[in-house]
Design an enzyme around this catalytic site. Structure first.
Site, PDB file in Angstrom:
ATOM      1  N   ARG A  81       0.863  -1.187   0.000  1.00  0.00           N
ATOM      2  CA  ARG A  81       0.000   0.000   0.000  1.00  0.00           C
ATOM      3  C   ARG A  81       0.891   1.225   0.000  1.00  0.00           C
ATOM      4  O   ARG A  81       1.914   1.248   0.700  1.00  0.00           O
ATOM      5  CB  ARG A  81      -0.874   0.066   1.262  1.00  0.00           C
ATOM      6  CG  ARG A  81      -1.815  -1.080   1.456  1.00  0.00           C
ATOM      7  CD  ARG A  81      -2.935  -1.110   0.455  1.00  0.00           C
ATOM      8  NE  ARG A  81      -3.710   0.124   0.407  1.00  0.00           N
ATOM      9  CZ  ARG A  81      -4.628   0.381  -0.510  1.00  0.00           C
ATOM     10  NH1 ARG A  81      -4.886  -0.485  -1.456  1.00  0.00           N
ATOM     11  NH2 ARG A  81      -5.292   1.521  -0.489  1.00  0.00           N
ATOM     12  N   HIS A  99      12.904  -3.202  -1.693  1.00  0.00           N
ATOM     13  CA  HIS A  99      12.330  -3.147  -3.042  1.00  0.00           C
ATOM     14  C   HIS A  99      13.130  -4.070  -3.964  1.00  0.00           C
ATOM     15  O   HIS A  99      14.368  -4.053  -3.934  1.00  0.00           O
ATOM     16  CB  HIS A  99      12.362  -1.713  -3.583  1.00  0.00           C
ATOM     17  CG  HIS A  99      11.762  -1.600  -4.948  1.00  0.00           C
ATOM     18  ND1 HIS A  99      10.394  -1.594  -5.151  1.00  0.00           N
ATOM     19  CD2 HIS A  99      12.319  -1.538  -6.176  1.00  0.00           C
ATOM     20  CE1 HIS A  99      10.151  -1.512  -6.453  1.00  0.00           C
ATOM     21  NE2 HIS A  99      11.302  -1.478  -7.089  1.00  0.00           N
ATOM     22  N   ASP A 135       8.999   4.582  -4.011  1.00  0.00           N
ATOM     23  CA  ASP A 135      10.315   3.933  -4.149  1.00  0.00           C
ATOM     24  C   ASP A 135      11.429   4.962  -4.375  1.00  0.00           C
ATOM     25  O   ASP A 135      12.429   4.675  -5.054  1.00  0.00           O
ATOM     26  CB  ASP A 135      10.296   2.918  -5.302  1.00  0.00           C
ATOM     27  CG  ASP A 135       9.273   1.815  -5.077  1.00  0.00           C
ATOM     28  OD1 ASP A 135       9.034   1.458  -3.916  1.00  0.00           O
ATOM     29  OD2 ASP A 135       8.696   1.326  -6.071  1.00  0.00           O
TER      30      ASP A 135
HETATM   31  C1  GAR Z   1       9.582  -8.780  -1.930  1.00  0.00           C
HETATM   32  O1  GAR Z   1      10.226  -9.205  -3.092  1.00  0.00           O
HETATM   33  C2  GAR Z   1       9.715  -7.286  -1.769  1.00  0.00           C
HETATM   34  O2  GAR Z   1      10.950  -6.802  -2.220  1.00  0.00           O
HETATM   35  C3  GAR Z   1       8.581  -6.784  -2.621  1.00  0.00           C
HETATM   36  O3  GAR Z   1       7.534  -7.662  -2.374  1.00  0.00           O
HETATM   37  C4  GAR Z   1       8.062  -8.947  -2.049  1.00  0.00           C
HETATM   38  C5  GAR Z   1       7.447  -9.389  -0.749  1.00  0.00           C
HETATM   39  O4  GAR Z   1       7.827 -10.710  -0.474  1.00  0.00           O
HETATM   40  N1  GAR Z   1       8.227  -5.443  -2.299  1.00  0.00           N
HETATM   41  C6  GAR Z   1       7.836  -4.558  -3.198  1.00  0.00           C
HETATM   42  O5  GAR Z   1       7.682  -4.817  -4.373  1.00  0.00           O
HETATM   43  C7  GAR Z   1       7.559  -3.177  -2.657  1.00  0.00           C
HETATM   44  N2  GAR Z   1       7.438  -2.233  -3.700  1.00  0.00           N
HETATM   45  P1  GAR Z   1       7.710 -11.292   0.997  1.00  0.00           P
HETATM   46  O6  GAR Z   1       6.261 -11.041   1.462  1.00  0.00           O
HETATM   47  O7  GAR Z   1       7.977 -12.744   0.828  1.00  0.00           O
HETATM   48  O8  GAR Z   1       8.708 -10.601   1.863  1.00  0.00           O
END
Ligand code: GAR
Length: 207
Positions: A81, A99, A135
């Site tokens: 979010r 990220h 970001d």
């Molecule tokens: C991760 O790869 C994180 O870097 C990304 O979501 C994934 C969550 O994985 N975050 C984003 O894209 C934020 N913009 P997880 O729930 O297994 O940690």
């Protein structure tokens, strides 16, 4: 704060920062990461964004919940979010996000697909300080991974995720140890970062 799978949360729980985790908040009740927190004996809280008509009200509810628990550093771990100026102002220079790209390349979603389409040879992940710009906040640490011939979105994502699990606990530890210095609004430095891994790009030491 999480929204889904919670593998980065699991990495934090498995690391030495675990004892500093006060609460895990999810905007989605079905987030698998809640179970990891529960299993580790950490308080969990679900605050569904759908319960709030406006972003401002949602941000306010999050801030209240965090303040009530004395939280000083907010870590977004797959929290999908956008947080508005209200939230960012409540925790100045104290919100981190992981990220899955080498920012400022590939902000936003579908980073691995876009990296493959762009033909980059190096990809990776970034821990950065959260500002209202998507970001866009100061970079704390990055890890680079190669893009290999034959990579698919899934194989590249898995290689990056392993790097995420290394650098996020590291970055959180630097903050908890009060080693992070803001050299400017955009540049973060870390005292004694001592990073030795050949694929990790550490911030410079302050002079
Ligand atoms: C991760 O790869 C994180 O870097 C990304 O979501 C994934 C969550 O994985 N975050 C984003 O894209 C934020 N913009 P997880 O729930 O297994 O940690």
């Amino acid at each position: 704060m999480i929204s889904g799978r919670g593998s980065n949360l699991r990495a934090l729980i498995a690391s030495e920062v675990r004892s500093a985790i006060r609460v895990v908040i999810s905007n989605r009740v079905e987030a698998a990461g809640l179970e990891a927190a529960h299993d580790a004996g950490i308080e969990t809280l679900v605050i569904p964004h759908g319960d709030f008509a406006r972003r401002e009200a949602y941000d306010h509810a999050l801030v209240e919940a965090l303040r009530a628990r004395g939280v000083a550093l907010v870590c977004l771990a797959g929290f999908m979010r956008l947080l508005g100026p209200t939230f960012c102002a409540a925790f100045p220079s104290a919100i981190l996000n992981i990220h899955p790209s080498l920012l400022p390349a590939f902000a936003g979603l579908h980073t691995h697909r876009r990296a493959l389409e762009a033909g980059v040879k190096l990809h990776g992940c970034t821990v950065h300080v959260v500002t209202p710009e998507l970001d866009g906040g100061p970079i704390v640490v990055q890890a680079a991974v190669p893009v290999l011939a034959g990579d698919t979105e899934a194989s590249l994502a898995a290689r990056v995720l392993a790097a995420e699990h290394r650098i996020y606990p590291q970055a959180v530890r630097w903050f908890l140890e009060d080693r992070v210095v803001f050299a400017s609004d955009a540049v973060v430095q870390v005292r004694g970062s001592g990073v030795s891994s050949d694929s990790m790009i550490a911030p410079r030491e302050p002079n």
